[in-house]
Design a protein around this motif. Structure first.
Motif, PDB file in Angstrom:
ATOM      1  N   VAL A 169       1.042  -1.273  -0.159  1.00  0.00           N
ATOM      2  CA  VAL A 169       0.104  -0.016   0.043  1.00  0.00           C
ATOM      3  C   VAL A 169       0.840   1.219   0.022  1.00  0.00           C
ATOM      4  N   LYS A 170       1.802   1.323   0.854  1.00  0.00           N
ATOM      5  CA  LYS A 170       2.798   2.455   0.874  1.00  0.00           C
ATOM      6  C   LYS A 170       3.472   2.782  -0.506  1.00  0.00           C
ATOM      7  N   ARG A 171       3.928   1.636  -1.162  1.00  0.00           N
ATOM      8  CA  ARG A 171       4.569   1.772  -2.589  1.00  0.00           C
ATOM      9  C   ARG A 171       3.471   2.367  -3.483  1.00  0.00           C
ATOM     10  N   ARG A 172       2.312   1.819  -3.492  1.00  0.00           N
ATOM     11  CA  ARG A 172       1.207   2.132  -4.589  1.00  0.00           C
ATOM     12  C   ARG A 172       0.915   3.492  -4.214  1.00  0.00           C
ATOM     13  N   ARG A 173       0.784   3.790  -3.093  1.00  0.00           N
ATOM     14  CA  ARG A 173       0.038   5.389  -2.836  1.00  0.00           C
ATOM     15  C   ARG A 173       1.305   6.311  -3.394  1.00  0.00           C
ATOM     16  N   GLN A 174       2.569   5.828  -3.411  1.00  0.00           N
ATOM     17  CA  GLN A 174       3.592   6.896  -4.329  1.00  0.00           C
ATOM     18  C   GLN A 174       3.198   7.248  -5.595  1.00  0.00           C
ATOM     19  N   PHE A 175       2.375   6.247  -6.297  1.00  0.00           N
ATOM     20  CA  PHE A 175       2.087   6.482  -7.658  1.00  0.00           C
ATOM     21  C   PHE A 175       0.659   6.846  -7.755  1.00  0.00           C
ATOM     22  N   GLY A 176      -0.132   7.256  -6.403  1.00  0.00           N
ATOM     23  CA  GLY A 176      -1.562   7.706  -6.657  1.00  0.00           C
ATOM     24  C   GLY A 176      -2.547   6.643  -6.665  1.00  0.00           C
ATOM     25  N   GLN A 177      -2.008   5.295  -6.469  1.00  0.00           N
ATOM     26  CA  GLN A 177      -2.841   4.212  -6.780  1.00  0.00           C
ATOM     27  C   GLN A 177      -3.223   3.564  -5.413  1.00  0.00           C
ATOM     28  N   GLU A 178      -4.324   2.747  -5.653  1.00  0.00           N
ATOM     29  CA  GLU A 178      -4.906   2.193  -4.222  1.00  0.00           C
ATOM     30  C   GLU A 178      -4.062   0.677  -4.017  1.00  0.00           C
ATOM     31  N   GLY A 179      -3.751  -0.113  -5.152  1.00  0.00           N
ATOM     32  CA  GLY A 179      -3.105  -1.240  -4.817  1.00  0.00           C
ATOM     33  C   GLY A 179      -4.079  -2.543  -4.609  1.00  0.00           C
ATOM     34  N   ALA A 180      -3.456  -3.527  -4.822  1.00  0.00           N
ATOM     35  CA  ALA A 180      -4.066  -4.861  -5.110  1.00  0.00           C
ATOM     36  C   ALA A 180      -4.820  -5.349  -3.869  1.00  0.00           C
ATOM     37  N   PHE A 181      -4.745  -4.641  -2.656  1.00  0.00           N
ATOM     38  CA  PHE A 181      -5.418  -5.211  -1.285  1.00  0.00           C
ATOM     39  C   PHE A 181      -6.286  -4.151  -0.972  1.00  0.00           C
ATOM     40  N   SER A 182      -6.858  -3.054  -1.639  1.00  0.00           N
ATOM     41  CA  SER A 182      -7.680  -2.076  -1.240  1.00  0.00           C
ATOM     42  C   SER A 182      -9.002  -2.139  -0.595  1.00  0.00           C
ATOM     43  N   ALA A 183      -9.491  -3.200  -1.180  1.00  0.00           N
ATOM     44  CA  ALA A 183     -10.899  -3.365  -0.614  1.00  0.00           C
ATOM     45  C   ALA A 183     -10.783  -4.594   0.354  1.00  0.00           C
ATOM     46  N   ALA A 184     -11.405  -4.333   1.517  1.00  0.00           N
ATOM     47  CA  ALA A 184     -11.406  -5.764   2.367  1.00  0.00           C
ATOM     48  C   ALA A 184     -11.803  -6.899   2.050  1.00  0.00           C
ATOM     49  N   TYR A 185     -12.658  -7.087   1.053  1.00  0.00           N
ATOM     50  CA  TYR A 185     -12.943  -8.493   0.667  1.00  0.00           C
ATOM     51  C   TYR A 185     -11.393  -8.947  -0.098  1.00  0.00           C
ATOM     52  N   LEU A 186     -10.699  -8.203  -0.549  1.00  0.00           N
ATOM     53  CA  LEU A 186      -9.445  -8.511  -1.414  1.00  0.00           C
ATOM     54  C   LEU A 186      -8.559  -8.910  -0.282  1.00  0.00           C
ATOM     55  N   GLU A 187      -8.311  -8.358   0.838  1.00  0.00           N
ATOM     56  CA  GLU A 187      -7.567  -8.493   1.733  1.00  0.00           C
ATOM     57  C   GLU A 187      -7.975  -9.782   2.548  1.00  0.00           C
ATOM     58  N   SER A 188      -9.184 -10.166   2.825  1.00  0.00           N
ATOM     59  CA  SER A 188      -9.652 -11.222   3.432  1.00  0.00           C
ATOM     60  C   SER A 188      -9.360 -12.397   2.536  1.00  0.00           C
ATOM     61  N   PHE A 189      -9.767 -12.177   1.278  1.00  0.00           N
ATOM     62  CA  PHE A 189      -9.437 -13.456   0.276  1.00  0.00           C
ATOM     63  C   PHE A 189      -8.023 -13.852   0.340  1.00  0.00           C
TER      64      PHE A 189
END
Length: 196
Positions: free
Chosen positions: A95-115
């Motif tokens: 998340v920290k790295r993706r935010r540097q590019f103004g992006q959410e990242g692959a785990f932005s939604a709670a369901y993705l993190e849970s999955f």
């Protein structure tokens, strides 16, 4: 609209599907996708190094030497506790790295993190997942989430510590993981798609 990205151009089933759709008057368009990168490992560490350019080979050797001198260590989640710690590090650094590019990242939604937590636990139990990171003095520098199958390591997702970018921790981690994959007898290290 039916989009089938990242498919093999020689796939018989897709060729037949394309043909049937065309015969029925549907527009079908095939185009090249992003490149994929797979590193063959069958000729060992020395063979791998010899395939690199001289400057790249020197960078790898220097990075490994510096890691040893500075106490930078490769950590691979072996226990369930280490896996949980690693998953927390992955989410944080990704998340920290993706935010540097103004992006959410692959785990932005709670369901993705849970999955991913659920899947990672199951794959880890079956020996089909590496969650590996490099750290120095307890500070994580880079992390990689890899899937294992058919003697291939598939680099699925990563995270970098934005404060350590000058040290190229991702390149160091990649070199250490390639070395480990060779030691364990894996045939390939697949970086999946994209030119990153």
């Amino acid at each position: 609209l039916l989009q089938l990205p990242a498919q093999h151009a020689d796939d018989v089933v897709l060729a037949r599907l394309s043909s049937l759709l065309s015969e029925r008057g549907h527009g079908v368009r095939n185009r090249p996708g992003p490149r994929t990168w797979r590193i063959e490992l069958r000729d060992g560490w020395d063979g791998y190094l010899l395939r690199l350019s001289k400057s790249h080979r020197n960078r790898v050797r220097r990075a490994l030497r510096q890691a040893e001198e500075t106490g930078t260590r490769l950590q691979i989640a072996e226990s369930a506790t280490e896996l949980e710690r690693g998953l927390g590090l992955l989410l944080d650094l990704h998340v920290k790295r993706r935010r540097q590019f103004g992006q959410e990242g692959a785990f932005s939604a709670a369901y993705l993190e849970s999955f991913h937590h659920e899947v990672a636990r199951a794959l880890h139990r079956d020996g089909r997942l590496w969650l590996a990171w490099v750290e120095r003095a307890g500070t994580p520098l880079a992390i990689e989430y890899l899937l294992l199958g058919d003697r291939v390591a598939y680099s699925y997702q990563s995270g970098l510590n934005p404060t350590a970018l000058d040290e190229a921790p991702g390149a160091l981690l990649l070199s250490l993981l390639i070395k480990r994959a060779i030691e364990l007898g894996l045939h390939s290290y697949d970086l999946l798609r994209g030119d990153e």
